[in-house]
Scaffold this motif. Structure first.
Motif, PDB file in Angstrom:
ATOM      1  N   SER A  86     -61.711 -59.966  -1.311  1.00 23.05           N
ATOM      2  CA  SER A  86     -61.162 -59.976   0.037  1.00 23.05           C
ATOM      3  C   SER A  86     -60.766 -61.412   0.353  1.00 23.05           C
ATOM      4  O   SER A  86     -61.599 -62.307   0.349  1.00 23.05           O
ATOM      5  CB  SER A  86     -62.228 -59.461   1.007  1.00 23.05           C
ATOM      6  N   ASP A 120     -58.723 -56.558  -0.213  1.00 25.66           N
ATOM      7  CA  ASP A 120     -57.724 -56.633   0.825  1.00 25.66           C
ATOM      8  C   ASP A 120     -57.396 -58.095   1.044  1.00 25.66           C
ATOM      9  O   ASP A 120     -58.159 -58.980   0.676  1.00 25.66           O
ATOM     10  CB  ASP A 120     -58.183 -55.962   2.120  1.00 25.66           C
TER      11      ASP A 120
ATOM     12  N   THR B  44     -61.976 -57.398   5.592  1.00 25.16           N
ATOM     13  CA  THR B  44     -62.271 -58.654   6.278  1.00 25.16           C
ATOM     14  C   THR B  44     -61.577 -58.705   7.635  1.00 25.16           C
ATOM     15  O   THR B  44     -60.435 -58.271   7.767  1.00 25.16           O
ATOM     16  CB  THR B  44     -61.801 -59.844   5.413  1.00 25.16           C
ATOM     17  N   VAL B  46     -60.742 -61.329  10.908  1.00 24.66           N
ATOM     18  CA  VAL B  46     -60.681 -62.746  11.246  1.00 24.66           C
ATOM     19  C   VAL B  46     -60.435 -62.902  12.752  1.00 24.66           C
ATOM     20  O   VAL B  46     -59.575 -62.211  13.313  1.00 24.66           O
ATOM     21  CB  VAL B  46     -59.548 -63.425  10.450  1.00 24.66           C
ATOM     22  N   VAL B  49     -57.000 -62.957  14.686  1.00 21.87           N
ATOM     23  CA  VAL B  49     -56.028 -62.192  13.901  1.00 21.87           C
ATOM     24  C   VAL B  49     -56.321 -60.711  14.111  1.00 21.87           C
ATOM     25  O   VAL B  49     -55.448 -59.936  14.488  1.00 21.87           O
ATOM     26  CB  VAL B  49     -56.103 -62.539  12.400  1.00 21.87           C
ATOM     27  N   HIS B  50     -57.589 -60.335  13.909  1.00 23.55           N
ATOM     28  CA  HIS B  50     -57.981 -58.927  14.046  1.00 23.55           C
ATOM     29  C   HIS B  50     -58.726 -58.626  15.331  1.00 23.55           C
ATOM     30  O   HIS B  50     -58.851 -57.478  15.727  1.00 23.55           O
ATOM     31  CB  HIS B  50     -58.853 -58.507  12.869  1.00 23.55           C
ATOM     32  N   SER B 128     -65.084 -65.233  10.555  1.00 30.89           N
ATOM     33  CA  SER B 128     -64.557 -64.166   9.713  1.00 30.89           C
ATOM     34  C   SER B 128     -65.719 -63.296   9.258  1.00 30.89           C
ATOM     35  O   SER B 128     -66.777 -63.807   8.891  1.00 30.89           O
ATOM     36  CB  SER B 128     -63.835 -64.792   8.521  1.00 30.89           C
TER      37      SER B 128
END
Lengths: 330, 330
Positions: A86, A120, B44, B46, B49-50, B128
């Protein structure tokens, strides 16, 4: 809160899944299947924390990320089988360099016939590589830090401090001998899988991989096994070309230099002959470096070092901190 | 190079380990043990970002990170068993908030009797969370995207678009109804494990979890199974309170809104009754939403949508991009 205390804080004390053999607290976790045990571990490496582009090409970043995880499997006596990756990738990273990271991973994985089965990639502000590895061990043959007994022989594989020396050469301009050897030891470490798996006939062998320096790894064994460990300064194996550095550097690097990905372990004296044989069969340099003793003070489990004048003193507990505090240590 | 093409570029085409059943290319990988298959995946997340601190408390970050991975196991028809966590933590994160992340993880994991068996935490510039999950399926009962046949019924669980609506409420000040319901749907998604595992008697069922919108997930099934998929606009299940939004928003969110972590799947018509029964037993809202058709053009596998006037048109291929491009999409 540092890394160590956080991991400890989230450790479960009981497990719901009956197949769990070993949870958090060793180099990897173990759960049981019919006829064999499955071993798994994960590690993350972040740019400018664990590696820097000034000392590592993208190929090395990939190679080492997998190697460090394979080394955890070696420390468990497990045969590597699979890995998952990842990655966090900054948008500024060029595709061909990403490809080089993957080539490095694949190179290391191929040595051990491992398959990449998942992964990923996400975008983010910093390059980060997270690798999960999965391996196999015969039932009840996974190796732990907690199984040392007093009077066991303490041994180490390979030559210690080389990776740290390679890092020094890469970051401190100077005139050195055998530079390529040391660069390789730093950038392309080769975990001791064959040796560790070769020991599978032994009923009891304690293993830990040397990712943070033998002093630190021996302390983990002492703590987990509730014993003292005595190391002999002059027996710690170093490569001939490490001799070009000052005695102080050699001492620091062999004991506290990280990322050699060699193994430190203990076995009963009566199995020492067998261990030496496996080392020979697998082309593994092997050295007897110390002895396990009963802890003098109940509840305190320490590592001692005996110097050439037979003076014994406690070994500092200091780990390896990658790029961060290098200069402070010397 | 985007995420998708990089993962594809590193995909192995042959595997060395004979136990590999499925490598990269589905929601998770599968390898075989005596009597059962083991399923594993990694994802993952972050910060910024996510997920963002403006819409998620630390507890939710932990809860969702595990939920998203558990949803991958559900999409494989697997029973969750273990997870490993690898976190990058900025030094500025307070310990009590780290603890909240862990509590969120544990809450989700406990629902499925999962054990945390490994992990590491490293410092770095951005938060993260990387989660590896491991689960079990009966032999040859892992579910793939590639098994749809023409004339299969297409179904979806739950109500779609709710998570996206929750995100909208959290980021766009306004007066809304049922806010808490939508917040929960966004921050504490509940993967459809019981339903997916309940289908284990079926010989053939195709599953995919809705992490990036049903349009995208149906396209993945169409591609992998080499079929066309036809969805009926009016059949896509939405919750009653989603009706407070404009028809355009409802349409966008139910089809392209991500992170509902519901399931889309296909089964032969003769098994539809059994699927409905399992849905009832597991309290899973279930809706027939379309049909699988033979691809009109060989080599092109598409998703179509049929509107209330019986007009059929190709459905755009656009995925969900978390925080990044939210506004561009509407």
């Amino acid at each position: 809160m540092d890394e160590f205390s956080f991991i400890n804080s989230i450790k479960q004390h009981t497990y719901k899944q009956p197949s769990v053999v070993k949870g958090i607290g060793d180099d990897a976790a173990v759960f049981r299947q019919p006829y064999r045990d499955i071993i798994t571990a994960v590690d993350t490496f972040v740019e400018d924390v664990h590696f820097a582009r000034t000392t590592m090409a993208p190929f090395h970043i990939g190679f080492r990320s997998v190697a460090a995880n394979v080394s955890d499997l070696a420390a468990m006596g497990a045969t590597p089988a699979f890995y998952l990756v990842s990655m966090i990738i900054p948008k500024t990273w060029p595709p061909d360099e990403l490809d080089e990271i993957y080539k490095g991973m694949k190179k290391m994985a191929s040595r051990h016939h491992m398959d990449l089965i998942g992964g990923d990639t996400v975008s983010g502000p910093v390059l980060s590589v997270s690798v999960t590895v999965i391996g196999y061990a015969n039932m009840n043959r996974a190796r732990y830090r907690s199984t040392s007994n007093e009077q066991d022989i303490v041994f180490a594989t390979g030559y210690l401090g080389d990776s740290r020396a390679g890092f020094h050469m890469l970051t401190t301009p100077g005139s050195y001998e055998n530079e390529l050897y040391f660069y390789d030891r730093h950038r392309k470490p080769l975990p001791r899988v064959d040796f560790a798996v070769g020991l599978s006939n032994l009923k009891r062998v304690t293993l830990n991989d040397i990712s943070d320096g033998i002093a630190n790894e021996a302390a983990e064994i002492a703590e987990a096994s509730k014993v003292d460990i005595v190391l002999y300064d002059e027996q710690i194996p170093i490569s001939a070309p490490l001799g070009q550095f000052s005695p102080k550097q050699q001492y620091e690097w062999k004991l506290f230099g990280g990322e050699d990905f060699e193994l430190v372990g203990t076995v009963p004296e009566y199995d020492w002959g067998h261990v030496k044989e496996i080392a020979q069969q697998t082309n593994t340099p092997l050295k007897r470096v110390g002895v396990v003793e009963r802890s003098k003070n109940p509840g305190q489990h320490n590592v001692f070092i005996v110097d050439r004048n037979n003076h014994k003193k406690p070994l500092e507990k200091k780990g390896y901190t990658h790029l961060a505090d290098k200069d402070k240590k010397e």
